[in-house]
Write a protein that holds these residues in place. Sequence first.
Motif, PDB file in Angstrom:
ATOM      1  N   ALA A 276      35.929  23.307  56.473  1.00 32.82           N
ATOM      2  CA  ALA A 276      36.795  22.951  57.600  1.00 32.82           C
ATOM      3  C   ALA A 276      36.486  21.585  58.190  1.00 32.82           C
ATOM      4  N   ALA A 277      35.322  21.026  57.901  1.00 33.24           N
ATOM      5  CA  ALA A 277      34.886  19.785  58.553  1.00 33.24           C
ATOM      6  C   ALA A 277      35.454  18.542  57.872  1.00 33.24           C
ATOM      7  N   ASP A 278      35.519  17.481  58.651  1.00 32.65           N
ATOM      8  CA  ASP A 278      35.974  16.186  58.143  1.00 32.65           C
ATOM      9  C   ASP A 278      34.807  15.265  57.804  1.00 32.65           C
ATOM     10  N   VAL A 279      33.671  15.474  58.478  1.00 24.55           N
ATOM     11  CA  VAL A 279      32.485  14.617  58.296  1.00 24.55           C
ATOM     12  C   VAL A 279      31.257  15.514  58.263  1.00 24.55           C
ATOM     13  N   TYR A 280      30.308  15.184  57.402  1.00 24.75           N
ATOM     14  CA  TYR A 280      29.040  15.898  57.318  1.00 24.75           C
ATOM     15  C   TYR A 280      27.948  15.055  57.973  1.00 24.75           C
ATOM     16  N   LEU A 281      27.113  15.707  58.795  1.00 24.56           N
ATOM     17  CA  LEU A 281      25.951  15.060  59.397  1.00 24.56           C
ATOM     18  C   LEU A 281      24.750  15.948  59.118  1.00 24.56           C
ATOM     19  N   MET A 284      18.268  16.851  54.946  1.00 22.33           N
ATOM     20  CA  MET A 284      17.804  17.065  53.573  1.00 22.33           C
ATOM     21  C   MET A 284      18.375  18.315  52.906  1.00 22.33           C
ATOM     22  N   SER A 285      19.372  18.937  53.484  1.00 15.97           N
ATOM     23  CA  SER A 285      19.892  20.165  52.911  1.00 15.97           C
ATOM     24  C   SER A 285      20.748  19.895  51.681  1.00 15.97           C
ATOM     25  N   SER A 286      20.633  20.781  50.686  1.00 12.48           N
ATOM     26  CA  SER A 286      21.471  20.651  49.491  1.00 12.48           C
ATOM     27  C   SER A 286      22.919  21.019  49.787  1.00 12.48           C
ATOM     28  N   GLN A 287      23.195  21.546  50.984  1.00 17.12           N
ATOM     29  CA  GLN A 287      24.582  21.816  51.350  1.00 17.12           C
ATOM     30  C   GLN A 287      25.398  20.528  51.409  1.00 17.12           C
ATOM     31  N   LEU A 288      24.722  19.399  51.463  1.00 11.74           N
ATOM     32  CA  LEU A 288      25.414  18.115  51.353  1.00 11.74           C
ATOM     33  C   LEU A 288      26.325  18.107  50.134  1.00 11.74           C
ATOM     34  N   TYR A 289      25.794  18.525  48.988  1.00  6.33           N
ATOM     35  CA  TYR A 289      26.569  18.462  47.751  1.00  6.33           C
ATOM     36  C   TYR A 289      27.686  19.492  47.737  1.00  6.33           C
ATOM     37  N   GLU A 290      27.487  20.625  48.405  1.00  8.49           N
ATOM     38  CA  GLU A 290      28.573  21.587  48.542  1.00  8.49           C
ATOM     39  C   GLU A 290      29.719  20.958  49.330  1.00  8.49           C
ATOM     40  N   PHE A 291      29.380  20.254  50.399  1.00  9.08           N
ATOM     41  CA  PHE A 291      30.392  19.558  51.195  1.00  9.08           C
ATOM     42  C   PHE A 291      31.118  18.518  50.343  1.00  9.08           C
ATOM     43  N   LEU A 292      30.365  17.800  49.515  1.00  3.11           N
ATOM     44  CA  LEU A 292      30.932  16.701  48.739  1.00  3.11           C
ATOM     45  C   LEU A 292      31.697  17.157  47.504  1.00  3.11           C
ATOM     46  N   ALA A 293      31.750  18.459  47.256  1.00  2.05           N
ATOM     47  CA  ALA A 293      32.599  18.926  46.166  1.00  2.05           C
ATOM     48  C   ALA A 293      34.034  18.433  46.387  1.00  2.05           C
ATOM     49  N   ARG A 294      34.388  18.220  47.640  1.00  2.00           N
ATOM     50  CA  ARG A 294      35.606  17.489  48.007  1.00  2.00           C
ATOM     51  C   ARG A 294      35.142  16.252  48.756  1.00  2.00           C
ATOM     52  N   PRO A 295      35.149  15.072  48.122  1.00  2.00           N
ATOM     53  CA  PRO A 295      34.563  13.873  48.740  1.00  2.00           C
ATOM     54  C   PRO A 295      35.091  13.605  50.142  1.00  2.00           C
ATOM     55  N   ARG A 296      34.124  13.415  51.057  1.00  2.08           N
ATOM     56  CA  ARG A 296      34.427  13.119  52.455  1.00  2.08           C
ATOM     57  C   ARG A 296      33.276  12.306  53.032  1.00  2.08           C
ATOM     58  N   PRO A 297      33.447  11.737  54.220  1.00  2.00           N
ATOM     59  CA  PRO A 297      32.377  10.915  54.806  1.00  2.00           C
ATOM     60  C   PRO A 297      31.138  11.750  55.132  1.00  2.00           C
ATOM     61  N   VAL A 298      29.966  11.162  54.896  1.00  2.00           N
ATOM     62  CA  VAL A 298      28.700  11.832  55.201  1.00  2.00           C
ATOM     63  C   VAL A 298      27.764  10.858  55.905  1.00  2.00           C
ATOM     64  N   ALA A 299      26.966  11.397  56.835  1.00  2.00           N
ATOM     65  CA  ALA A 299      25.985  10.604  57.574  1.00  2.00           C
ATOM     66  C   ALA A 299      24.709  11.425  57.720  1.00  2.00           C
ATOM     67  N   PHE A 300      23.603  10.734  58.002  1.00  2.00           N
ATOM     68  CA  PHE A 300      22.301  11.393  58.014  1.00  2.00           C
ATOM     69  C   PHE A 300      21.475  10.907  59.197  1.00  2.00           C
ATOM     70  N   ASP A 334      30.790   6.911  62.581  1.00  2.00           N
ATOM     71  CA  ASP A 334      31.872   5.919  62.506  1.00  2.00           C
ATOM     72  C   ASP A 334      31.782   5.110  61.213  1.00  2.00           C
ATOM     73  N   ARG A 335      30.570   4.664  60.868  1.00  2.00           N
ATOM     74  CA  ARG A 335      30.399   3.862  59.651  1.00  2.00           C
ATOM     75  C   ARG A 335      30.698   4.682  58.403  1.00  2.00           C
ATOM     76  N   ALA A 336      30.314   5.960  58.440  1.00  2.00           N
ATOM     77  CA  ALA A 336      30.591   6.825  57.290  1.00  2.00           C
ATOM     78  C   ALA A 336      32.090   6.945  57.049  1.00  2.00           C
ATOM     79  N   ARG A 337      32.839   7.043  58.117  1.00  2.00           N
ATOM     80  CA  ARG A 337      34.288   7.170  57.972  1.00  2.00           C
ATOM     81  C   ARG A 337      34.923   5.858  57.501  1.00  2.00           C
ATOM     82  N   SER A 338      34.530   4.772  58.108  1.00  2.00           N
ATOM     83  CA  SER A 338      35.150   3.497  57.734  1.00  2.00           C
ATOM     84  C   SER A 338      34.742   3.052  56.327  1.00  2.00           C
ATOM     85  N   GLY A 339      33.527   3.423  55.913  1.00  2.00           N
ATOM     86  CA  GLY A 339      33.050   2.992  54.593  1.00  2.00           C
ATOM     87  C   GLY A 339      33.281   3.997  53.494  1.00  2.00           C
TER      88      GLY A 339
END
Length: 378
Positions: A276-281, A284-300, A334-339
């Motif tokens: 449901a999310a538009d951006v991941y923050l 170190m969780s591997s859930q990052l890659y689950e989120f990116l199964a549909r590419p979207r902005p990510v930040a850490f 913001d940078r994750a979304r713009s980039g």
Amino acid sequence: MSDTREIAFLFIGGAHQVYHLAPVAAALSRRLPDTCITCVYPDAETGAALARVRTALDAPALKLDHVPPPPVADWLARATRRHTARKGPMLMRLAPRLRRARAVITPERTSANLRWMGLSKTPMIHFRHGAGDRAPSSEARLKAFDLVVVAGRKDVERAVEVQHLDPAKVRDCGYVKLDFLTHTHPEVAPLFDNGRPVVVYNPHFDSAISSWPVARDVIERFRAQDRYNLVVAPHIRLSDDMTPEDMAEWQALAEPGRIIVDLRSPKLIDMTYLLAADVYLGDMSSQLYEFLARPRPVAFVNAHGAAWRGDPRYAGWRLGSVADSVEDVIGAVDRARSGHPAMIARQRAAVTEAFGLIDGAAERGAEIIAQTLYAKAA
């Protein structure tokens, strides 16, 4: 192939591990209808997740067996203030039964201790849950298993090159959890009704690498702005050792219509928030890659001042933007979304390397088990 001995799938590590392996058990129960395929579990949360898999995949022959931990397990967990301390007594309770099993299959590594509980000759197979970049010390236990099954080539290479496993004892089958949820998860309804982009904040449970120590400040940064909604959805293990008072204190930070705080619900493990999310923050969780199964902005959030550039444990951080301070969290989003347009190809390549071929992963996992245990007879 008929076999009077059961193939036991152990789920003693928590409900979050179920979707990584139970779909394989369901597929195996269809492949080997004359063999008793049993999922052993200690708690109601895990049992509910297992039942969901059995129903969703129409696998009525899959047996679910609730085996509660012995009383000493709860005492030990309270004495040590560690929920995971229950595992040892649980394994000791199960060991006599498992010594008679055709094989033991598990998504967690503590079960390696069964080797000194009398299972020196019982085939043991480990399916790795998750597909992140960090290499926890517990991976040293992988050598106790006869076979290690991972999602993609990244984990195959790490098992061989870093853990020095025999390449013949490492196989990849794809990412089972995504294979299951892609075909069975209902459409996710919007989490908020204000139209703002949704940021899912997903801290890891390990305090040595997690941004959770600064989570309150992160939440306050989002409370002080009006451009993003926030879902605080840490790894479900993070709340294992919280008291009811701790839980209530964190949940009080929620704000209707703007901020959700969820520390325990099934939505933390079935990808509801990630879908449901538009951006991941995160950190170190591997859930990052689950989120990116549909590419979207990510930040850490770099909460520990890690020198992350060039460190393979932080490979995921190269797929988005990094905040080196809490003050920069909103800026990093913001940078994750713009980039993001420049990151899409890199994100897709990283997911392929981590997850391999997703579609059909559970069936391939079942085939690997059948071939391993029954060779050509399968």
